[in-house]
Scaffold this motif. Structure first.
Motif, mmCIF file in Angstrom:
data_model
loop_
_atom_site.group_PDB
_atom_site.id
_atom_site.type_symbol
_atom_site.label_atom_id
_atom_site.label_comp_id
_atom_site.label_asym_id
_atom_site.label_seq_id
_atom_site.Cartn_x
_atom_site.Cartn_y
_atom_site.Cartn_z
ATOM 1 N N THR A 191 -68.237 8.332 -3.221
ATOM 2 C CA THR A 191 -68.214 8.738 -4.630
ATOM 3 C C THR A 191 -68.619 7.588 -5.546
ATOM 4 O OG1 THR A 191 -65.863 8.262 -4.866
ATOM 5 C CG2 THR A 191 -66.436 10.496 -4.261
ATOM 6 N N ALA A 192 -68.479 6.348 -5.076
ATOM 7 C CA ALA A 192 -68.904 5.195 -5.883
ATOM 8 C C ALA A 192 -70.375 4.855 -5.645
ATOM 9 C CB ALA A 192 -68.037 3.979 -5.561
ATOM 10 N N GLY A 193 -71.032 5.597 -4.749
ATOM 11 C CA GLY A 193 -72.446 5.336 -4.506
ATOM 12 C C GLY A 193 -72.708 4.255 -3.468
ATOM 13 N N TYR A 194 -71.705 3.987 -2.624
ATOM 14 C CA TYR A 194 -71.844 2.995 -1.555
ATOM 15 C C TYR A 194 -71.830 3.777 -0.244
ATOM 16 C CZ TYR A 194 -70.675 -1.224 1.182
ATOM 17 O OH TYR A 194 -70.661 -2.262 2.087
ATOM 18 N N TYR A 195 -72.978 3.843 0.423
ATOM 19 C CA TYR A 195 -73.135 4.830 1.499
ATOM 20 C C TYR A 195 -73.064 4.257 2.914
ATOM 21 C CZ TYR A 195 -74.576 7.688 -2.429
ATOM 22 O OH TYR A 195 -74.610 8.356 -3.621
ATOM 23 N N LYS A 196 -72.670 3.003 3.024
ATOM 24 C CA LYS A 196 -72.697 2.373 4.350
ATOM 25 C C LYS A 196 -71.837 3.128 5.366
ATOM 26 C CE LYS A 196 -71.845 -1.989 6.662
ATOM 27 N NZ LYS A 196 -70.977 -3.163 6.618
ATOM 28 N N HIS A 197 -70.723 3.687 4.901
ATOM 29 C CA HIS A 197 -69.811 4.379 5.831
ATOM 30 C C HIS A 197 -69.891 5.901 5.670
ATOM 31 C CE1 HIS A 197 -68.240 0.379 6.403
ATOM 32 N NE2 HIS A 197 -67.928 0.291 5.128
ATOM 33 N N ASP A 198 -71.078 6.400 5.362
ATOM 34 C CA ASP A 198 -71.189 7.842 5.096
ATOM 35 C C ASP A 198 -70.944 8.704 6.331
ATOM 36 O OD1 ASP A 198 -73.514 7.288 6.438
ATOM 37 O OD2 ASP A 198 -74.864 8.204 4.970
ATOM 38 N N ASP A 199 -70.924 8.097 7.524
ATOM 39 C CA ASP A 199 -70.676 8.894 8.732
ATOM 40 C C ASP A 199 -69.221 8.788 9.213
ATOM 41 O OD1 ASP A 199 -70.854 6.259 9.411
ATOM 42 O OD2 ASP A 199 -72.160 6.557 11.156
ATOM 43 N N VAL A 200 -68.368 8.213 8.385
ATOM 44 C CA VAL A 200 -66.955 8.062 8.778
ATOM 45 C C VAL A 200 -66.049 8.838 7.835
ATOM 46 C CG1 VAL A 200 -65.060 6.430 9.142
ATOM 47 C CG2 VAL A 200 -67.420 5.736 9.633
ATOM 48 N N LEU A 201 -65.128 9.594 8.428
ATOM 49 C CA LEU A 201 -64.085 10.253 7.638
ATOM 50 C C LEU A 201 -62.762 9.619 8.061
ATOM 51 C CD1 LEU A 201 -63.094 12.637 5.812
ATOM 52 C CD2 LEU A 201 -62.992 14.015 7.890
ATOM 53 N N SER A 202 -62.051 9.060 7.108
ATOM 54 C CA SER A 202 -60.819 8.371 7.459
ATOM 55 C C SER A 202 -59.716 9.388 7.745
ATOM 56 C CB SER A 202 -60.431 7.449 6.292
ATOM 57 O OG SER A 202 -59.220 6.812 6.582
ATOM 58 N N ASN B 289 -82.870 14.364 6.908
ATOM 59 C CA ASN B 289 -82.533 14.336 8.334
ATOM 60 C C ASN B 289 -81.437 13.303 8.624
ATOM 61 O OD1 ASN B 289 -84.493 16.216 8.677
ATOM 62 N ND2 ASN B 289 -85.775 15.009 10.059
ATOM 63 N N ASP B 290 -81.563 12.142 7.995
ATOM 64 C CA ASP B 290 -80.566 11.087 8.219
ATOM 65 C C ASP B 290 -79.216 11.483 7.641
ATOM 66 O OD1 ASP B 290 -82.574 9.670 9.383
ATOM 67 O OD2 ASP B 290 -83.007 8.443 7.608
ATOM 68 N N ARG B 291 -79.241 12.126 6.494
ATOM 69 C CA ARG B 291 -77.974 12.563 5.900
ATOM 70 C C ARG B 291 -77.311 13.619 6.772
ATOM 71 N NH1 ARG B 291 -78.996 14.970 0.828
ATOM 72 N NH2 ARG B 291 -81.236 14.680 0.967
ATOM 73 N N LEU B 292 -78.124 14.499 7.351
ATOM 74 C CA LEU B 292 -77.543 15.537 8.217
ATOM 75 C C LEU B 292 -76.916 14.917 9.457
ATOM 76 C CD1 LEU B 292 -80.253 18.312 7.862
ATOM 77 C CD2 LEU B 292 -77.858 18.467 7.143
ATOM 78 N N ARG B 293 -77.523 13.866 9.966
ATOM 79 C CA ARG B 293 -76.933 13.205 11.146
ATOM 80 C C ARG B 293 -75.615 12.517 10.770
ATOM 81 N NH1 ARG B 293 -82.855 11.841 13.259
ATOM 82 N NH2 ARG B 293 -83.004 13.584 14.739
ATOM 83 N N ALA B 294 -75.577 11.960 9.548
ATOM 84 C CA ALA B 294 -74.314 11.357 9.084
ATOM 85 C C ALA B 294 -73.240 12.438 8.946
ATOM 86 C CB ALA B 294 -74.537 10.648 7.751
#
Ligand code: ZN
Length: 593
Positions: A54-65, A147-152
């Motif tokens: 939500t802050a626009g920092y996408y490094k961990h976009d494939d992780v749900l805590s 495609n990359d977002r879908l993989r995340a």
């Protein structure tokens, strides 16, 4: 406006008091502190990957805590370690800017720790468990190829069963109200798995087998969430029969939450008392204006014996002047350049035409709550567009549209635009994003942000926007009264057991609200704590600070300089802005709270 992302604050009262003789130096301590801040924030996002998105920092976009006990313990350790590292710096040896960052970080750590060990919302706020928002953002924000977002999304989706399983373990003592909200919101998010994600998969150029796998996983995810909704529904009927934890926070937790989140120079009780007094003053003003306008609008009637009844009728009469429903969005769009012109010709503050405001119809995935909101870019993407989302009134019945337009009549619409857009939220957040300190832009204080929105309205009217028209002032007071009443309600509901019918009565008869608006506010007041108090607190502090600086600077004071400088410190608590601004203006010799 709800801030795009809300981070947390804690308050500090014991540092930096007195002792105004030591100089504040720059130098190597600052360099070490800058390194510390940078690495702290990088690590912080590992604990809050959803917030990072939500802050626009996408490094961990494939992780749900996963919100389980193990992760809470890890967070607790991180907080303890960060707190210790912070305390190894001598705040006095840092620059003024870093001293305020020090305070912001210290408070933030305290507030997170307090949430873990005292407030424990993970046990009672069922609505805390909902994965929709960040998946929505990933799918709808074009930060990398689809495609990359879908993989995340695919990788992130695999945490969902554990996520909701942990939620059910945590929820030992849920309230009815938050459980109901959780059911509603989780149902609302199902469309991601049944519609949004399948659509995006079809639009992608992923290999066919991969597409099929994602579609299967998507429908499995929908089942997982549906079964969580089922669990909540069972829980709800058990709670209805056996009784549930009250949504009312009580004095101790309310006061603590106020201290840690709002971070004001005042206590919650002081602000409540100020709101009670403000209500009296506003009523007096409204009565005076209504009496002065009365004969013009009602030439054949005498002013009612009950003075507030006269105000109510006057507001209702003036509110009939509104745009046609199909012109709503366009009317807002047309007004933005007028506000800009007024600010430029009166030299009120700096605008930046390289970062314009784009008025648009609210995107479908963000609709649901009628009205207007601002989407500002975060500091990681500071030059991106700011969007002013306005929801067209197509979905309303004729009666609903009329009631809505009655509320957002021609004059109220101007106040709304000042608050949301110029020089309110859009202008403030645009300035904040120029702050060189990430701490000052990321760790936002809602009282500062909402207080600025309210301050902007008052300042514009005082400077002659609308030619001092009494009708505009009357509606402005109605708007201000809403924030004042929010403050009173918040405290009386959480501390004094104010009942629903008494609350509705107060809103309708003392704040001139429509019934639907009042009912909606009651609901919000049962679901939030302290947040409704933020608006009036921030306003009170900013307004009185401006008067203080006006007096201190005398002939050297200009509104333009005051506003530009005030806004340059990012979105941190007003209390901290005051400390650093007094120091930067040479009005104090150190950072003093
Ligand atoms: Zn707002």
């Amino acid at each position: 406006m709800q801030s795009v992302y809300q981070l947390l604050f804690v308050m500090c009262v014991f540092l930096f008091q007195g002792c105004a003789t030591q100089p504040i130096n720059g130098g190597s301590a600052d360099q070490r502190f800058n390194d510390f801040k940078a690495s702290l924030i990088v690590e912080y996002w590992e604990y809050f990957p959803g917030l990072a998105i939500t802050a626009g920092y996408y490094k961990h976009d494939d992780v749900l805590s996963v919100p389980n006990q193990t992760n809470r313990q890890k967070l607790d350790k991180f907080l303890t370690r960060s707190s210790r590292q912070l305390s190894e710096f001598s705040a006095r040896s840092l620059s003024a800017s870093n001293q305020t960052d020090y305070l912001v970080l210290q408070n933030h750590i305290k507030r997170l720790a307090w949430n873990l060990d005292t407030l424990k919302p993970f046990q009672w706020r069922a609505d805390n468990y909902n994965v929709a928002r960040e998946f929505n953002l990933i799918l709808n924000t074009d930060y990398k190829p689809l495609n990359d977002r879908l993989r995340a999304v695919r990788t992130r989706m695999r945490y969902i069963p554990d996520y909701y399983a942990a939620a059910r373990v945590n929820l030992t003592d849920p309230t009815l109200e938050h459980t109901l909200l959780a059911i509603e919101q989780n149902k609302g998010g199902l469309g991601i798995w049944t519609t949004l994600l399948p659509d995006k998969v079809q639009q992608s150029t992923l290999p066919e087998t991969e597409k099929q796998q994602i579609l299967q996983e998507s429908s499995f995810t929908a089942e997982v969430i549906e079964s969580h909704i089922n669990w909540l529904e069972h829980k709800l009927s058990a709670l209805e029969q056996q009784g549930a934890r009250s949504f009312r926070l009580g004095k101790e937790l309310f006061d603590q939450k106020f201290r840690l989140e709002i971070v004001s120079q005042f206590t919650a009780e002081e602000i409540y008392q100020k709101a009670l007094a403000a209500r009296e003053e506003i009523h007096d003003q409204m009565i005076m204006i209504s009496k002065s306008l009365w004969l013009h609008y009602f030439p054949n009637e005498i002013y009612p014996a009950d003075e507030l009844t006269g105000v109510k009728r006057m507001i209702s009469e003036i509110s009939q002047e509104h745009v046609a429903r199909e012109e709503f969005v366009e009317a807002i769009r047309r007004q933005i350049p007028e506000l800009e012109l007024f600010i430029v010709s009166n030299d009120l503050l700096e605008l930046d035409h390289t970062r314009p405001l784009v008025v648009r119809e609210t995107p479908a995935f963000q609709r649901g709550v009628a009205g207007a909101s601002v989407n500002s870019p975060g500091p990681y993407d500071a030059t991106a567009n700011t969007y002013y989302n306005v929801t067209p009134l197509d979905h309303f019945s004729p009666e609903q549209a009329e009631s809505y337009l009655h509320e957002y009549n021609s004059r109220m619409m101007q106040i709304l635009n000042i608050h949301e857009a110029i020089p309110g939220h859009y202008t403030q957040l645009m300035h904040a994003n120029k702050s060189p300190s990430l701490v000052k832009t990321l760790f936002q204080n809602s009282a500062m942000i909402e207080g600025w929105g309210l301050y902007a309205e008052r300042m514009m009217l005082e400077e002659g926007y609308g030619d001092h028209e009494p009708e505009l002032w009357l509606l402005y007071y109605k708007w201000l009264l809403r924030s004042v009443t929010n403050t009173i309600l918040d405290r009386e509901i959480h501390l004094h057991h104010l009942s629903r019918s008494d609350a509705l009565n107060m809103m309708i008869n003392q704040a001139f609200q429509e019934t639907t608006e009042a009912e909606e506010k009651w609901r919000r007041a049962t679901l939030s704590q302290v947040q409704l108090t933020s608006y009036f607190t921030g306003f009170t502090e900013i307004y009185s600070f401006r008067e203080e600086i006006r007096e201190a600077l005398g002939d050297d004071f200009t509104l333009r300089d005051f506003h530009n400088q005030f806004l340059s410190y990012g979105s941190i608590a007003v209390k901290y802005i005051k400390a650093i601004m007094r120091y930067d203006l040479g009005l104090s010799k150190s950072i003093e709270l």
